[in-house]
Motif scaffolding. Structure first.
Motif, short mmCIF file in Angstrom:
data_model
loop_
_atom_site.label_atom_id
_atom_site.label_comp_id
_atom_site.label_asym_id
_atom_site.label_seq_id
_atom_site.Cartn_x
_atom_site.Cartn_y
_atom_site.Cartn_z
N ASP A 179 0.85 -1.27 -0.02
CA ASP A 179 -0.14 -0.10 -0.03
C ASP A 179 0.81 1.21 -0.04
OD1 ASP A 179 1.18 -0.17 2.55
OD2 ASP A 179 -0.69 0.41 3.53
N LEU A 180 2.27 1.16 -0.35
CA LEU A 180 3.18 2.13 -0.43
C LEU A 180 2.52 3.17 -1.42
CD1 LEU A 180 5.71 3.29 1.16
CD2 LEU A 180 7.01 2.05 -0.66
N ASP A 181 2.75 4.63 -1.04
CA ASP A 181 2.40 5.61 -2.24
C ASP A 181 3.59 5.76 -2.84
OD1 ASP A 181 2.40 8.08 -3.36
OD2 ASP A 181 0.83 8.65 -2.21
N ALA A 213 7.05 8.09 -1.75
CA ALA A 213 8.56 7.16 -1.36
C ALA A 213 9.34 7.79 -2.30
CB ALA A 213 8.03 5.56 -1.88
N THR A 262 17.50 4.31 6.51
CA THR A 262 16.29 5.18 7.24
C THR A 262 15.09 5.28 6.44
OG1 THR A 262 18.04 6.52 8.32
CG2 THR A 262 15.62 7.35 8.72
N ALA A 263 15.05 5.56 5.10
CA ALA A 263 14.11 5.71 4.27
C ALA A 263 13.24 4.31 4.10
CB ALA A 263 14.27 6.20 3.02
N ARG A 270 13.74 1.33 5.85
CA ARG A 270 13.13 0.53 6.96
C ARG A 270 11.81 0.72 7.15
NH1 ARG A 270 15.54 1.86 12.92
NH2 ARG A 270 17.12 3.30 12.35
N GLY A 271 11.13 1.96 7.13
CA GLY A 271 9.56 1.98 7.14
C GLY A 271 8.97 1.42 5.94
N MET A 272 9.55 1.40 4.63
CA MET A 272 8.61 1.24 3.59
C MET A 272 8.92 -0.25 3.57
SD MET A 272 9.98 4.18 1.24
CE MET A 272 10.02 5.69 1.77
N GLN A 273 9.65 -1.02 3.87
CA GLN A 273 9.73 -2.49 3.69
C GLN A 273 8.82 -3.41 4.47
OE1 GLN A 273 13.86 -2.75 4.84
NE2 GLN A 273 14.36 -3.19 2.60
N ARG A 298 6.42 -5.51 6.63
CA ARG A 298 6.48 -5.66 8.00
C ARG A 298 6.41 -7.20 8.25
NH1 ARG A 298 5.47 -1.24 11.70
NH2 ARG A 298 5.92 0.68 10.50
N ALA A 299 6.67 -7.76 9.44
CA ALA A 299 6.26 -9.03 9.69
C ALA A 299 4.83 -9.11 9.95
CB ALA A 299 6.86 -9.09 11.08
N ALA A 309 3.10 -10.12 11.92
CA ALA A 309 2.28 -9.78 13.61
C ALA A 309 2.38 -8.42 13.76
CB ALA A 309 3.34 -10.51 14.44
N SER A 310 3.15 -7.37 13.28
CA SER A 310 3.13 -6.23 13.46
C SER A 310 1.93 -5.14 13.12
CB SER A 310 4.33 -5.36 12.96
OG SER A 310 4.29 -5.16 11.69
#
Lengths: 201, 201
Positions: A153-155, A159, A189-190, A192-195, A197-198, A200-201
């Motif tokens: 769902d990344l824009d 990005a 830094t850019a 890590r948030g876009m990858q 997620r597991a 569970a998170s």
């Protein structure tokens, strides 16, 4: 052939004007560059330049296209080895090397500031340089999305701004050294948030 | 008091010069602004301006400081309600509103381009405007780190570049509309990676 070829002669003059512009930008700031100076260096008449280009900014723009070899031919593409982090690092390190190279830096700096002030030039810049490059960035990010490397769902436009924006800014603002260490921290830094997620998170 | 006060008279002239500069920038592009024009509008002699400022760019810089009220007084601070996303959204929406306001936009655009070309001005810009603002950004992000909202190992300088860079870029490049929707997408995309992950991931 010994018969003169007007098309070829025109192309020769055109390139001479653009190369003279790039050469002069190594010697004088863009603000002090004149059409007259370019004509003299290129060995053409001033009228030749005025016939082909409406303004100094338009000459600069074509000189930059010549330099970036983006004037004609195929659309730009970013490397896609299947490892987004490695590809972005390579691309941004290459960009940083270009931005630190005076031969490229001076015309780019001049173009960036002309674009900020001139809406018509900004439109040409976006159509011929920025839009194809932006599509290449989106395509690379989309491929990473399809491979499950990035969140579905990344824009992708935002990005791309986040990944490429800080390098251009630091360069324009002359705020900090632009080097490989910065590129590595930025990509880290850019991304890590876009990858993805597991679960569970 | 009826005795003339030279210090006050100087301050009045100084402000008149800066306000005249801001007024003129609503009428002519910065490139066409002249010291002579500013002097005439301000009702002071050209020599007065040359005595106080080494260049047109230096006048512009002080005019911008006057505008941003950052010239003197306390260090800038960002709001800290305990909700980082809400605070960043508010701050960036306010920035976008400023960038879209011609009274602020023209001097900012001129300053941004002068900074790109003038290393001495870039140094002054960083010392008096950018460094205090950057410290305020870092402080707000550090507070979020301490509250557990952001990852403890986040590089705060790079994070600030990622959050603030794209807005400035879009504005300088005139590439896309700058509006609240963009701010929301930016904050969302930038933050999702920086926020503390679930322990499992």
């Amino acid at each position: 052939m010994s018969t003169p070829d007007p098309a070829r002669r025109n192309e020769t003059s055109r390139r001479a004007v653009l190369v003279a512009t790039l050469d002069l930008l190594q010697e004088v700031p863009y603000a002090r560059l004149s059409i007259e100076g370019i004509a003299t260096r290129a060995g053409v008449g001033k009228q030749t330049i005025y016939r082909w280009w409406p303004s100094k900014a338009a000459v600069l723009f074509d000189a930059f296209l010549l330099l970036s070899e983006a004037g004609e031919g195929e659309a730009p593409m970013l490397p896609d080895t299947g490892d987004l982090r490695a590809d972005l690092t390579a691309v941004l390190r290459a960009t940083v090397a270009e931005l630190n190279d005076p031969r490229l830096a001076e015309p780019m700096r001049a173009l960036a500031t002309e674009v900020a002030h001139d809406e018509a030039l900004a439109a040409a810049y976006h159509e011929r340089l920025d839009a194809p490059l932006r599509e290449a960035k989106r395509a690379r990010l989309r491929s990473a999305q399809e491979a499950g490397e990035l969140s579905a769902d990344l824009d992708l436009d935002v990005a791309a701004d986040i990944i490429w924006g800080p390098v251009l800014n630091r360069w324009l603002q002359r705020s900090c050294p632009l080097n490989d260490e910065y590129v590595d921290a930025l990509v880290d830094t850019a991304l890590r948030g876009m990858q993805r997620r597991a679960e569970a998170s």
